[in-house]
Design a protein around this motif. Structure first.
Motif, mmCIF file in Angstrom:
data_model
loop_
_atom_site.group_PDB
_atom_site.id
_atom_site.type_symbol
_atom_site.label_atom_id
_atom_site.label_comp_id
_atom_site.label_asym_id
_atom_site.label_seq_id
_atom_site.Cartn_x
_atom_site.Cartn_y
_atom_site.Cartn_z
ATOM 1 N N ASN A 276 -5.553 0.831 -10.031
ATOM 2 C CA ASN A 276 -5.542 -0.519 -9.464
ATOM 3 C C ASN A 276 -6.810 -0.823 -8.677
ATOM 4 O O ASN A 276 -7.317 -1.943 -8.724
ATOM 5 N N GLY A 277 -7.320 0.169 -7.968
ATOM 6 C CA GLY A 277 -8.518 -0.045 -7.165
ATOM 7 C C GLY A 277 -9.801 0.382 -7.832
ATOM 8 O O GLY A 277 -10.885 0.161 -7.270
ATOM 9 N N GLN A 278 -9.713 1.007 -9.010
ATOM 10 C CA GLN A 278 -10.902 1.474 -9.733
ATOM 11 C C GLN A 278 -11.764 2.404 -8.879
ATOM 12 O O GLN A 278 -12.990 2.405 -8.978
ATOM 13 N N GLN A 279 -11.115 3.214 -8.046
ATOM 14 C CA GLN A 279 -11.831 4.194 -7.228
ATOM 15 C C GLN A 279 -11.538 5.595 -7.766
ATOM 16 O O GLN A 279 -10.877 6.409 -7.127
ATOM 17 N N HIS A 280 -12.044 5.863 -8.948
ATOM 18 C CA HIS A 280 -11.725 7.121 -9.619
ATOM 19 C C HIS A 280 -12.255 8.330 -8.847
ATOM 20 O O HIS A 280 -11.581 9.356 -8.766
ATOM 21 N N ASN A 281 -13.434 8.205 -8.297
ATOM 22 C CA ASN A 281 -14.038 9.344 -7.598
ATOM 23 C C ASN A 281 -13.279 9.680 -6.317
ATOM 24 O O ASN A 281 -12.995 10.855 -6.032
ATOM 25 N N TYR A 282 -12.939 8.662 -5.565
ATOM 26 C CA TYR A 282 -12.207 8.890 -4.313
ATOM 27 C C TYR A 282 -10.799 9.401 -4.596
ATOM 28 O O TYR A 282 -10.301 10.292 -3.890
ATOM 29 N N SER A 283 -10.143 8.865 -5.622
ATOM 30 C CA SER A 283 -8.799 9.341 -5.966
ATOM 31 C C SER A 283 -8.824 10.799 -6.415
ATOM 32 O O SER A 283 -7.880 11.551 -6.150
ATOM 33 N N ALA A 284 -9.900 11.220 -7.082
ATOM 34 C CA ALA A 284 -10.022 12.624 -7.476
ATOM 35 C C ALA A 284 -10.112 13.523 -6.249
ATOM 36 O O ALA A 284 -9.506 14.604 -6.207
ATOM 37 N N ALA A 285 -10.859 13.092 -5.241
ATOM 38 C CA ALA A 285 -10.958 13.883 -4.006
ATOM 39 C C ALA A 285 -9.612 13.985 -3.309
ATOM 40 O O ALA A 285 -9.219 15.063 -2.823
ATOM 41 N N VAL A 286 -8.875 12.873 -3.233
ATOM 42 C CA VAL A 286 -7.546 12.893 -2.614
ATOM 43 C C VAL A 286 -6.615 13.826 -3.375
ATOM 44 O O VAL A 286 -5.853 14.609 -2.782
ATOM 45 N N ALA A 287 -6.654 13.770 -4.707
ATOM 46 C CA ALA A 287 -5.783 14.620 -5.519
ATOM 47 C C ALA A 287 -6.097 16.102 -5.315
ATOM 48 O O ALA A 287 -5.189 16.940 -5.238
#
Length: 310
Positions: A276-287
């Motif tokens: 939804n936010g198109q923040q793939h890099n940040y979501s990878a860090a959170v994961a």
């Protein structure tokens, strides 16, 4: 006079030393057996982890495009209030729901193993059956029962003229999700405990009967120590499942948008950031951070279980 001759001892021939060609052939034969597994393991497990770590080191910017930022995404995640709120919510879910679920599963397994329950085959299948229901179907079913305007709760309110608390309200929705997960996985954990109970040697029960031990003593002194490994495994699986909580809040959000936000659980948060936010890099860090936290907690539980078993 005859003289005795010493017995003739047959000398063993030294084993032939395999040639380097034969050694390498044996080594390649072993790799031929495990090669398919290694390839699949690397493709479906190692490659996604490596790619996620690679993604987490970059950031998409309006000016400059994709830029290497190092550990900035991890630093941002550790300062993210939404991330910590979702992690705290899941931790509360883990601390309350998992002991209740495992306790019910253990009681059911002990009841089935006692031999005093009539129709135990029927009860075993009936309790395990919810696990066969897909999580999406189970969540939709319970979601409609929770509804105050169209579901079971609403029908009870209308029929008896009462006002029951809304299970999908902000204060109760986490407990409602816990009820769904418990209904789904009690049978799964019961089967783990029941299988472990069935392999306990009968000689232990005979010795306890000779000593005059009661049922409570048999459970505390024989059954529970014997299935300690199964308890540890079920606890680790439940911890991993709690941190992976996604389907239930994602589906119930359509019925309780005010109570369930897009950052309700860490997995839901990473999904929302990525798609939804198109923040793939940040979501990878959170994961990756969530995965490390889950791994550490599961490892600590395993160490404590092994220490008690020694």
């Amino acid at each position: 006079m005859t003289t005795l001759q010493p017995p003739v001892v047959a000398r063993r021939r030294p084993a032939p030393v395999p040639s380097p060609t034969r050694r390498s052939r044996r080594a390649w034969t072993g790799w031929g057996f495990i090669g398919p597994f290694v390839m699949v393991f690397a493709l479906v497990f190692l490659a996604p982890i490596v790619y996620s770590i690679y993604l987490s080191l970059f950031r998409d910017q309006l000016i400059g495009g994709t830029t290497f930022v190092g550990l900035d995404n991890y630093t941002q995640a550790l300062k993210d209030d939404q991330f910590w709120a979702s992690l705290g919510r899941v931790s509360l879910f883990l601390a309350v729901q998992v002991p209740i679920m495992l306790g019910i599963a253990l009681l059911v397994a002990l009841a089935l193993d006692s031999g005093r329950l009539y129709g135990k085959d029927f009860f075993r299948i009936a309790i395990f059956l919810p696990y066969a229901v897909p999580a999406v179907v189970a969540t939709l079913m319970w979601g409609f029962m929770y509804g105050t305007r169209f579901g079971l709760v609403g029908d009870i309110n209308e029929t008896f003229g009462v006002t029951l608390p809304d299970p999908l309200s902000t204060d109760l929705v986490l407990a409602s999700i816990g009820n769904i997960v418990t209904w789904e996985f009690v049978g799964y954990n019961m089967l783990i405990f029941y299988s472990a109970l069935r392999v306990i040697p009968n000689s232990l029960y005979e010795a306890a009967e000779i000593d005059g031990a009661g049922q409570v003593r048999v459970i505390t002194a024989i059954k529970l120590p014997a299935i300690r490994g199964a308890l540890v495994i079920a606890t680790i699986f439940s911890i991993i499942g709690s941190f992976q909580l996604f389907n239930e809040p994602n589906i119930l959000r359509q019925l309780a948008r005010n109570a369930i936000t897009t950052d309700y659980t860490p997995n839901f948060y990473t999904y929302s950031l990525s798609f939804n936010g198109q923040q793939h890099n940040y979501s990878a860090a959170v994961a990756i951070i969530v995965g490390l936290i889950t791994m550490v907690i599961a490892y600590v539980v395993q160490l404590r279980g092994m220490r008690k078993e020694v």
